[in-house]
Design a protein around this motif. Structure first.
Motif, PDB file in Angstrom:
ATOM      1  N   ALA A  57       4.961  11.468  -8.272  1.00  0.00           N
ATOM      2  CA  ALA A  57       4.961  10.719  -8.223  1.00  0.00           C
ATOM      3  C   ALA A  57       4.663  10.859  -9.867  1.00  0.00           C
ATOM      4  O   ALA A  57       5.206  10.868 -10.961  1.00  0.00           O
ATOM      5  N   LEU A  58       3.741  11.626 -10.665  1.00  0.00           N
ATOM      6  CA  LEU A  58       2.843  11.509 -11.955  1.00  0.00           C
ATOM      7  C   LEU A  58       3.746  12.615 -12.206  1.00  0.00           C
ATOM      8  O   LEU A  58       5.336  12.145 -13.541  1.00  0.00           O
ATOM      9  N   ILE A  59       4.162  13.727 -11.913  1.00  0.00           N
ATOM     10  CA  ILE A  59       4.850  14.833 -12.028  1.00  0.00           C
ATOM     11  C   ILE A  59       6.957  13.623 -12.357  1.00  0.00           C
ATOM     12  O   ILE A  59       7.446  14.318 -13.904  1.00  0.00           O
ATOM     13  N   VAL A  60       6.861  12.972 -12.219  1.00  0.00           N
ATOM     14  CA  VAL A  60       8.622  12.250 -11.864  1.00  0.00           C
ATOM     15  C   VAL A  60       8.729  11.647 -13.246  1.00  0.00           C
ATOM     16  O   VAL A  60       9.368  11.455 -13.901  1.00  0.00           O
ATOM     17  N   LEU A 118       9.588  -1.176 -10.371  1.00  0.00           N
ATOM     18  CA  LEU A 118      10.022  -0.877  -8.858  1.00  0.00           C
ATOM     19  C   LEU A 118       9.516  -0.571  -7.619  1.00  0.00           C
ATOM     20  O   LEU A 118       9.583  -0.775  -6.900  1.00  0.00           O
ATOM     21  N   ILE A 119       8.857   1.003  -7.840  1.00  0.00           N
ATOM     22  CA  ILE A 119       7.981   1.415  -7.131  1.00  0.00           C
ATOM     23  C   ILE A 119       7.090   0.535  -6.855  1.00  0.00           C
ATOM     24  O   ILE A 119       6.523   0.374  -5.462  1.00  0.00           O
ATOM     25  N   PHE A 120       6.059   0.066  -7.560  1.00  0.00           N
ATOM     26  CA  PHE A 120       5.441  -0.866  -7.048  1.00  0.00           C
ATOM     27  C   PHE A 120       5.437  -2.460  -6.855  1.00  0.00           C
ATOM     28  O   PHE A 120       5.360  -3.294  -5.176  1.00  0.00           O
ATOM     29  N   LEU A 121       6.751  -3.222  -6.390  1.00  0.00           N
ATOM     30  CA  LEU A 121       7.339  -3.866  -6.037  1.00  0.00           C
ATOM     31  C   LEU A 121       8.136  -3.681  -4.597  1.00  0.00           C
ATOM     32  O   LEU A 121       6.940  -4.186  -3.769  1.00  0.00           O
ATOM     33  N   VAL A 122       8.295  -2.681  -4.602  1.00  0.00           N
ATOM     34  CA  VAL A 122       8.405  -2.073  -2.996  1.00  0.00           C
ATOM     35  C   VAL A 122       7.325  -1.858  -2.008  1.00  0.00           C
ATOM     36  O   VAL A 122       6.483  -2.267  -0.759  1.00  0.00           O
ATOM     37  N   THR A 159       0.757   5.240  -4.027  1.00  0.00           N
ATOM     38  CA  THR A 159       1.237   5.255  -5.102  1.00  0.00           C
ATOM     39  C   THR A 159       2.221   3.761  -6.278  1.00  0.00           C
ATOM     40  O   THR A 159       2.194   4.052  -7.453  1.00  0.00           O
ATOM     41  N   GLY A 160       2.384   3.062  -5.653  1.00  0.00           N
ATOM     42  CA  GLY A 160       2.883   1.750  -6.682  1.00  0.00           C
ATOM     43  C   GLY A 160       1.404   1.368  -6.636  1.00  0.00           C
ATOM     44  O   GLY A 160       1.740   1.176  -8.251  1.00  0.00           O
ATOM     45  N   ILE A 161       0.606   1.415  -6.778  1.00  0.00           N
ATOM     46  CA  ILE A 161      -0.728   0.922  -6.904  1.00  0.00           C
ATOM     47  C   ILE A 161      -1.731   1.864  -8.420  1.00  0.00           C
ATOM     48  O   ILE A 161      -1.729   2.059  -9.365  1.00  0.00           O
ATOM     49  N   LEU A 162      -0.903   3.532  -7.978  1.00  0.00           N
ATOM     50  CA  LEU A 162      -0.622   3.969  -8.921  1.00  0.00           C
ATOM     51  C   LEU A 162       0.088   4.022 -10.358  1.00  0.00           C
ATOM     52  O   LEU A 162      -0.579   3.973 -11.471  1.00  0.00           O
TER      53      LEU A 162
END
Lengths: 30, 533
Positions: B11-14, B183-187, B327-330
């Motif tokens: 996730a961080l790399i993206v 969008l990631i943390f919504l999911v 990953t969402g929290i991050l």
């Protein structure tokens, strides 16, 4: 009280929606 | 290397890659500070929510719920989310009209005042730095839990994760990465619930068990658990309403929210984004708060309450879902931190140093980037020596900005008679009126009664400052001219089709409000009352 608060949550959003509608119409006249 | 860590690293790399690619589009400081003022609704909504919801919401607030303060936090969540509607229509739409790069620049322009611009920039830096440190602590706490690495090393990784692309791409990159992270943390917030509910024995069983809980009585009652904060339900309710108003005010006027409106492509985008952001924030926070309460039902013995959600992700969810959750929290933490850094950096170069724009466009962007890089190093040093207390520090940042800016910001748009003196003294006394009692309370360990909350003191002082300031210095003709300019709708905004669409969004919000009320009645109040007989 739990029931009252639950209803108030919904009512608060409906009131906010009416405020939004009013402000949009008001803004059209600026 | 564990799977959670791999997910986080990917996730961080993206995020860094996307942010850096967006940075290549930055042609001038207009792109760097306000993303060219061309952002569509999706990017404004994504950035509004991603900047607002941080690790404070995912770890701090859920920790409070786990600790016994469910309804208190829910009330704050509901009130704060409605702040978008009031903020966009009473403040956000108008500061966009001022065509400025930062919110302090708006204050300076509105009252032709360098000292006001400077003061608002300093208060911004104070509050945003406090808030940013809490976001960094949240990210670092999460990383420590997942990896077992030393906390200090995680602080450096957290810092690197948002600094690289924020310094390079400014607001242009932050808007895009914010939206992806939202969008990631919504999911993440929605996807984990079924597994937690299932582990808790089903929805009704979970509510019944929590209602009748004896180890933390009142955990989901309107009174909250009476051992947690105040000893009576009424006091806890008043606290929740007060802090709901504080956070609604933060949503309405804070720089990390209203600066997003400066980037919107038009005023319709500002107003429509507010509705979507409001619904988005309520959806995410409500899902999180129920999840945290259910985790208490499953495991009441988690040592550090702010890690309850992390425990749930690693122990109650399938591996892949847990990875998405973490990953969402991050993402929530990184997205807020990147916005905060870009705000502080922009304000330093644009407002404090007020760097002159030269004809060399590349040189201007270079100066802005250097300013941002310097700020990021200072933040790293502060974060490195700061103890991990997510919840308290975050409330410090939010309350200060609500006290210092709240009344001044709204009055600057709606009062023709407001003078520069009123704005300056209102902001200064509002700031000091909040910071001094808050610092005293923190250092002495004395809990002030709710009616002496620093937010209230700050607001009262701010109003006193405005009244005295207006007596000493009346509004000048230039002040009145600026006020009137703010209330002239630009010709480019006049479009009956767009007006109709913007207005009709009201109906969607009404339906959402009714659905929200019904959700709480059917899935919370009725099963709770049934359990309590």
């Amino acid at each position: 009280m739990e029931l009252v608060l639950s209803i108030v949550f919904g009512a608060w959003f409906v009131a906010s929606a009416l405020f939004y509608g009013y402000m949009v119409r008001k803004g059209e006249k600026e | 290397m564990n799977t959670y860590l791999i997910g986080v690293i990917v996730a961080l790399i993206v995020f860094i890659t996307v942010g850096v690619i967006a940075g290549r589009e930055v042609k001038d400081t207009n792109d760097y500070y306000v993303a060219g003022r061309r952002a569509p609704i999706i990017l404004i909504v994504g950035s509004l929510i991603a900047s607002f919801l941080s690790t404070g919401a995912f770890l701090g607030d859920t920790g409070e719920v786990y600790g016994g303060f469910f309804m208190g936090i829910v009330i704050v969540g509901i009130l704060q989310a409605s702040g978008y509607v009031y903020g966009a229509n009473l403040f956000g739409k108008y500061i966009r009209r001022a065509k400025v790069n930062t919110v302090p620049e708006y204050f300076g322009k509105r009252f032709s005042s360098k000292r006001l611009r400077m003061l608002s920039s300093i208060t911004l830096m104070f509050a945003v730095t406090a808030y940013m440190l809490s976001a960094m602590q949240g990210i670092s706490t999460l990383m420590t839990s997942i990896t077992g690495l030393d906390y200090k090393i995680c602080v450096i990784i957290a810092w690197l994760s948002f600094t690289i692309f924020t310094v390079y791409s400014g607001s242009k990159g932050v808007l895009i990465t914010d939206t992806i992270m939202f969008l990631i943390f919504l999911v993440a917030a929605l996807i984990g619930i079924p597994y937690v509910v299932s582990a808790a024995g089903g929805w009704n069983e979970a509510i019944t068990s929590l209602a009748q809980n004896t180890t933390r009585p009142g955990i989901i009652a309107w009174t909250n658990n009476l051992d947690y904060m105040y000893p009576t339900g009424v006091q806890n309710l008043v606290w929740a309403i007060v802090y709901g108003i504080v956070w609604a005010m933060v949503v309405m006027v804070s720089p990390w929210q209203t600066s997003r409106y400066l980037m919107a492509k038009d005023e319709h985008t500002v107003q429509r984004s507010a509705i979507w952001a409001s619904m988005g924030v309520v959806t995410v926070t409500t899902a999180l708060y129920f999840t945290a309460a259910f985790i208490y039902k499953i495991n009441p013995n988690i040592e550090s309450q702010s890690t309850a959600i992390i425990w749930g992700a690693m122990n109650l969810m399938p591996l892949l879902i847990g990875v998405v959750m973490l990953t969402g929290i991050l993402s929530a933490g990184v997205s807020s931190a990147s916005t905060f850094l870009s705000l502080i950096g922009s304000s330093l170069t644009n407002d404090i140093l007020a760097s002159k724009q030269t004809d060399d466009v590349k040189q201007n962007v270079k100066i802005a980037r250097i300013g941002m890089a310097v700020v990021s190093v200072v933040v790293l040093v502060l974060a490195f020596f700061n103890p991990p207390q997510i919840f308290w520090i975050m409330y410090f940042g939010g309350t200060v900005i609500a006290s210092a800016w709240g009344v001044v910001a709204l009055t600057s748009v709606w009062s023709r008679r407001m003078s520069e003196g009123a704005a300056f003294w209102g902001m200064l006394l509002g700031f000091l009126g909040c910071v001094i009692p808050k610092t005293y309370s923190a250092l002495s360990g004395v809990t002030l009664p709710i009616y002496l909350d620093p937010f209230f003191i700050g607001i009262v002082m701010s109003i006193i400052g405005m009244v005295i300031g207006n007596k000493v210095k009346k509004a000048s003709l230039a002040d009145i001219a600026e006020y009137e300019k703010l209330h002239v709708r630009p010709a480019s905004e006049k479009d009956p089709e767009k007006d109709k669409k913007t207005h009709n969004l009201m109906y969607l919000y009404v339906v959402f409000g009714v659905a929200l009320g019904l959700f709480f009645v059917v899935f919370y109040a009725l099963p709770y009352m049934s359990a309590m007989g």
